[in-house]
Design a protein around this motif. Structure first.
Motif, PDB file in Angstrom:
ATOM      1  N   SER A 198     -17.435  21.547 -17.583  1.00  0.00           N
ATOM      2  CA  SER A 198     -17.561  22.560 -16.542  1.00  0.00           C
ATOM      3  C   SER A 198     -17.935  23.928 -17.102  1.00  0.00           C
ATOM      4  O   SER A 198     -18.349  24.799 -16.366  1.00  0.00           O
ATOM      5  N   ASN A 199     -17.794  24.135 -18.396  1.00  0.00           N
ATOM      6  CA  ASN A 199     -18.148  25.409 -19.011  1.00  0.00           C
ATOM      7  C   ASN A 199     -19.588  25.418 -19.512  1.00  0.00           C
ATOM      8  O   ASN A 199     -19.959  26.258 -20.309  1.00  0.00           O
ATOM      9  N   LEU A 200     -20.389  24.495 -19.037  1.00  0.00           N
ATOM     10  CA  LEU A 200     -21.789  24.425 -19.436  1.00  0.00           C
ATOM     11  C   LEU A 200     -22.522  25.649 -18.885  1.00  0.00           C
ATOM     12  O   LEU A 200     -22.350  26.006 -17.717  1.00  0.00           O
ATOM     13  N   PRO A 201     -23.325  26.324 -19.705  1.00  0.00           N
ATOM     14  CA  PRO A 201     -24.029  27.515 -19.216  1.00  0.00           C
ATOM     15  C   PRO A 201     -25.069  27.144 -18.155  1.00  0.00           C
ATOM     16  O   PRO A 201     -25.556  26.021 -18.117  1.00  0.00           O
ATOM     17  N   ARG A 202     -25.389  28.106 -17.330  1.00  0.00           N
ATOM     18  CA  ARG A 202     -26.374  27.865 -16.262  1.00  0.00           C
ATOM     19  C   ARG A 202     -27.785  27.739 -16.814  1.00  0.00           C
ATOM     20  O   ARG A 202     -28.639  27.129 -16.209  1.00  0.00           O
ATOM     21  N   GLU A 203     -28.052  28.350 -17.953  1.00  0.00           N
ATOM     22  CA  GLU A 203     -29.350  28.236 -18.605  1.00  0.00           C
ATOM     23  C   GLU A 203     -29.149  27.812 -20.051  1.00  0.00           C
ATOM     24  O   GLU A 203     -28.177  28.190 -20.695  1.00  0.00           O
ATOM     25  N   LEU A 204     -30.069  27.021 -20.541  1.00  0.00           N
ATOM     26  CA  LEU A 204     -30.071  26.619 -21.948  1.00  0.00           C
ATOM     27  C   LEU A 204     -31.275  27.264 -22.615  1.00  0.00           C
ATOM     28  O   LEU A 204     -32.337  27.396 -22.003  1.00  0.00           O
ATOM     29  N   VAL A 205     -31.123  27.671 -23.855  1.00  0.00           N
ATOM     30  CA  VAL A 205     -32.218  28.280 -24.590  1.00  0.00           C
ATOM     31  C   VAL A 205     -32.870  27.203 -25.463  1.00  0.00           C
ATOM     32  O   VAL A 205     -32.221  26.569 -26.282  1.00  0.00           O
TER      33      VAL A 205
END
Length: 70
Positions: free
Chosen positions: A3-10
């Motif tokens: 659930s702590n996955l960021p909304r954007e990945l680089v």
């Protein structure tokens, strides 16, 4: 969990929405599931095989998204 996955990945300096990555993962999983369903002849019982494939993809994608964004 995740659930702590960021909304954007680089990815190499480019911001990619997590939903796009989940879309690709769902497409690969659906492709493998489609192969298995075709191998066992499940599509003979489907009224509209293309619609059934789309619904399977939608279920896989929504399931993965709900698991990640819960």
């Amino acid at each position: 969990m995740l659930s702590n996955l960021p909304r954007e990945l680089v990815f190499h300096g480019i911001y990619v929405p997590t939903v796009a990555v989940l879309f690709i993962v769902a497409a690969v999983l659906t492709w493998l599931l489609d192969y298995a369903l075709a191998l066992f002849g499940v599509y003979r019982f489907a009224w509209h095989p293309s619609l059934f494939r789309f619904c399977v993809f939608a279920c896989v994608f929504c399931g993965i998204s709900l698991f990640v964004y819960r």
